[in-house]
Design an enzyme around this catalytic site. Structure first.
Site, short mmCIF file in Angstrom:
data_model
loop_
_atom_site.label_atom_id
_atom_site.label_comp_id
_atom_site.label_asym_id
_atom_site.label_seq_id
_atom_site.Cartn_x
_atom_site.Cartn_y
_atom_site.Cartn_z
N HIS A 71 0.77 -1.00 -0.11
CA HIS A 71 0.04 -0.13 -0.03
C HIS A 71 0.92 1.28 0.10
CE1 HIS A 71 -3.43 2.54 0.74
NE2 HIS A 71 -3.79 2.12 1.79
N HIS A 95 -2.21 -2.21 -9.82
CA HIS A 95 -3.12 -1.59 -8.93
C HIS A 95 -4.57 -2.55 -9.04
CE1 HIS A 95 -5.83 1.54 -6.85
NE2 HIS A 95 -4.58 2.05 -6.40
N ASP A 144 2.78 5.56 -6.79
CA ASP A 144 4.06 5.44 -6.09
C ASP A 144 5.29 5.40 -6.90
OD1 ASP A 144 3.06 5.36 -3.46
OD2 ASP A 144 2.35 3.39 -3.63
N1 CMC Z 1 5.17 -6.56 -10.53
C1 CMC Z 1 4.94 -7.93 -11.23
N2 CMC Z 1 3.82 -8.61 -11.40
C2 CMC Z 1 2.69 -8.14 -10.78
C3 CMC Z 1 2.83 -6.89 -10.22
C4 CMC Z 1 4.04 -6.06 -10.13
N3 CMC Z 1 4.09 -4.82 -9.69
N4 CMC Z 1 1.51 -6.57 -9.58
C5 CMC Z 1 0.64 -7.59 -9.76
N5 CMC Z 1 1.55 -8.32 -10.51
C6 CMC Z 1 0.94 -9.86 -11.38
C7 CMC Z 1 0.71 -10.73 -10.06
O1 CMC Z 1 1.79 -11.72 -10.07
C8 CMC Z 1 -0.40 -11.52 -10.82
O2 CMC Z 1 0.05 -12.43 -11.90
P1 CMC Z 1 -0.62 -13.70 -12.21
O3 CMC Z 1 -1.89 -13.64 -12.67
O4 CMC Z 1 0.11 -14.35 -13.21
O5 CMC Z 1 -0.40 -14.49 -10.74
C9 CMC Z 1 -1.38 -10.63 -11.56
O6 CMC Z 1 -0.48 -9.47 -11.69
C10 CMC Z 1 -2.25 -9.86 -10.69
O7 CMC Z 1 -1.72 -9.31 -9.35
P2 CMC Z 1 -2.42 -9.54 -7.86
O8 CMC Z 1 -1.50 -9.52 -6.97
O9 CMC Z 1 -3.67 -10.47 -8.07
O10 CMC Z 1 -3.49 -8.10 -8.18
P3 CMC Z 1 -3.84 -7.30 -7.01
O11 CMC Z 1 -5.06 -6.29 -7.29
O12 CMC Z 1 -4.28 -8.24 -5.66
O13 CMC Z 1 -2.72 -6.25 -6.38
C11 CMC Z 1 -1.27 -4.62 -6.13
C12 CMC Z 1 -2.43 -5.13 -6.52
C13 CMC Z 1 -0.97 -3.07 -6.04
C14 CMC Z 1 -1.00 -4.98 -4.38
C15 CMC Z 1 0.03 -5.26 -6.82
O14 CMC Z 1 -0.23 -4.77 -8.17
C16 CMC Z 1 1.30 -5.11 -6.35
O15 CMC Z 1 1.79 -5.72 -5.45
N6 CMC Z 1 2.06 -3.78 -6.89
C17 CMC Z 1 3.27 -3.64 -6.34
C18 CMC Z 1 3.29 -2.82 -4.98
C19 CMC Z 1 2.69 -1.18 -5.37
O16 CMC Z 1 3.20 -0.68 -6.18
N7 CMC Z 1 1.62 -0.92 -4.52
C20 CMC Z 1 1.19 0.38 -4.54
C21 CMC Z 1 -0.29 0.48 -5.01
S1 CMC Z 1 -0.84 2.27 -5.51
C22 CMC Z 1 -0.74 2.95 -3.95
C23 CMC Z 1 -1.69 2.62 -2.81
O17 CMC Z 1 -2.99 2.90 -3.22
O18 CMC Z 1 -1.49 1.97 -1.94
#
Ligand code: CMC
Length: 429
Positions: free
Chosen positions: A268, A307, A363
């Site tokens: 987050h 996201h 971010d």
């Molecule tokens: N790098 C590589 N792969 C990714 C990333 C990433 N940053 N984010 C998602 N994926 C892949 C993930 O491995 C999954 O692949 P598969 O379908 O093959 O298993 C797919 O994309 C969907 O990801 P998810 O984890 O199911 O998506 P989510 O909606 O649960 O997570 C997230 C959203 C923001 C937690 C995630 O994208 C992430 O961990 N990003 C990096 C951390 C980050 O930048 N966070 C800040 C968010 S914006 C500010 C805020 O509001 O906090």
């Protein structure tokens, strides 16, 4: 038959049900009538991480993740970033309308006149290790504020809520700056009522021996724009924490401490700090492809990418990218920018990221600006928490005034043991 209903046939019993559809949703409680027998609890929905569950009705922030749209109270984020100020935007988020000049002046004065913290909070700060993470200090000291303002317990008193709002928004910058000063062993610098909100934060963080600190106008404005972009983001993890904890009717300081703790996590608000660690770890442009390869193989994530809601370029990231140029003109270009741009370029062309609709989020570039402005990495999540306080309070107020809301209490699907007799220790294998 009314068209705004959903017909459900339970194939277990052959029974047919009709439930109303309102605002594109059905009420989960309407499913409770669907039973296989008299002693059946009734049908529930299973939705870990709230992937498809609306837990509230809200009028604050609108996001269309597919189109990359973000609006506070109907106003597009890029227009607010361009024309508003953080305190004006905070007023809008909290009270629903843009203030008149008189309302804005009064609001500004009230917030700025509540920036001073009790000297005993300072002593609390002194108790932390010199290397304590400032986010841990912020979470703890904002919680401690509840003990200084016991009247905050009267959450249904509108006047008192307004007062806690001034205090909370006013004191966030002071707690943040004091946490930083403590970490570098510098005497605390006190707020200056002549300065703007962000000017005051810069003053309390960076004032040295000068009699009067004068923030650089470009940096003061850039920080203000970053604060506008971070002020609210509807039902994210920390807003949900604020609402969930607030639903127990605890005071807003305690609820904000919970929200800030949620924000601290690397998935987050902690992501902006992680982005910089990642860029530093990559170290040079030629190592970007190797890093992308690892992220695709599941060995670590590309921080600042992806996201839950945005499946398009985060509109906040677009504004930040433009802002970065203005800041770098004053501070000099952050050398890590080149690596970030190359990461973005490759990721936006790469099938893995394209297929999963992973774009830079807020971010990805904010940390580069903060670093260029002289903020240490561990202050980044704190800089996210300061403006988000206005969003948290707005979400909390909406919650406690919503007659449909009650204490947050999800259900579970219990898959553990059925009843079994206690086994004395000597008989255990
Ligand atoms: N790098 C590589 N792969 C990714 C990333 C990433 N940053 N984010 C998602 N994926 C892949 C993930 O491995 C999954 O692949 P598969 O379908 O093959 O298993 C797919 O994309 C969907 O990801 P998810 O984890 O199911 O998506 P989510 O909606 O649960 O997570 C997230 C959203 C923001 C937690 C995630 O994208 C992430 O961990 N990003 C990096 C951390 C980050 O930048 N966070 C800040 C968010 S914006 C500010 C805020 O509001 O906090």
């Amino acid at each position: 038959m009314a068209s705004n209903t959903l017909t459900i046939i339970d194939n277990r019993t052959g029974k047919k049900y009709e439930v109303p559809v309102e605002n594109g949703a059905i009420r989960a409680m309407d499913l409770r009538q669907i039973k296989v027998g008299d002693d059946d609890f009734g049908l529930m929905t299973y939705d870990p991480a709230f992937m498809n569950t609306a837990a509230c009705k809200s009028k604050i922030t609108f996001i269309d993740g597919d189109k990359g749209i973000l609006r506070y109270r109907g106003y597009p984020i890029d227009q607010l970033a361009e024309q508003s100020t953080y305190l004006e935007t905070a007023y809008l988020i909290l009270y629903g309308e843009l203030p008149t000049q008189a309302q804005l002046n009064e609001w500004h004065d009230n917030v700025i006149h509540h920036t001073i913290i009790h000297e005993n909070i300072k002593k609390l700060m002194d108790g932390f290790h010199h290397d304590a993470h400032p986010m841990g200090m912020l979470v703890s000291t904002v919680a401690a504020l509840s003990t200084f303002y016991p009247d905050a317990k009267n959450i249904f008193d509108e006047e008192l809520r307004r007062k806690q709002t001034w205090r909370l928004i006013g004191k966030m910058i002071t707690l943040a700056a004091f946490a930083y000063r403590h970490s570098i062993g510098m005497p605390y610098a006190y707020p200056d009522n002549d300065l703007s909100y962000t000017g005051n934060l810069l003053n309390m963080m960076f004032k040295m021996t000068e009699v009067k600190y004068r923030p650089h106008p470009v940096l003061e404005k850039a920080l203000d724009v970053l604060f506008i972009l971070h002020a609210d983001h509807e039902q994210n993890c920390s807003a949900n924490a604020m609402r969930s904890v607030g639903s127990s009717h605890v005071d807003p300081y305690s609820a904000i401490a919970a929200a800030a703790a949620a924000l601290y996590g690397p998935l987050h608000g902690g992501a902006n700090e992680e982005v910089l660690h990642m860029l530093q770890q990559i170290g040079s442009i030629d190592r970007v492809p190797e890093f992308i390869k690892k992220a695709k193989a599941g060995e670590g994530r590309l921080m600042g990418f992806g996201h839950r809601v945005y499946k398009n370029y985060d509109p906040r990231a677009k504004v930040i990218k433009r802002l970065a140029d203005q800041v770098f003109e004053v501070t000099g270009v952050n050398p890590l920018l080149k690596i970030a741009l190359e990461l973005e370029r490759i990721a936006l062309e790469d099938e893995y990221f394209v297929k999963r609709k992973l774009y830079p989020n807020v971010d990805f570039y904010s940390g580069l600006i903060y670093q260029a402005m002289g903020f240490p990495l561990d202050m980044f999540p704190v800089l996210f928490a300061i403006p988000r306080a206005s969003g948290w309070i707005a979400q909390w107020e909406e919650l406690i005034l919503d007659p449909e809301q009650r204490i947050a209490r999800p259900r579970q699907l219990f898959l553990g043991h059925a009843e079994r007799p206690y086994v004395p220790i000597v008989k255990r294998k």
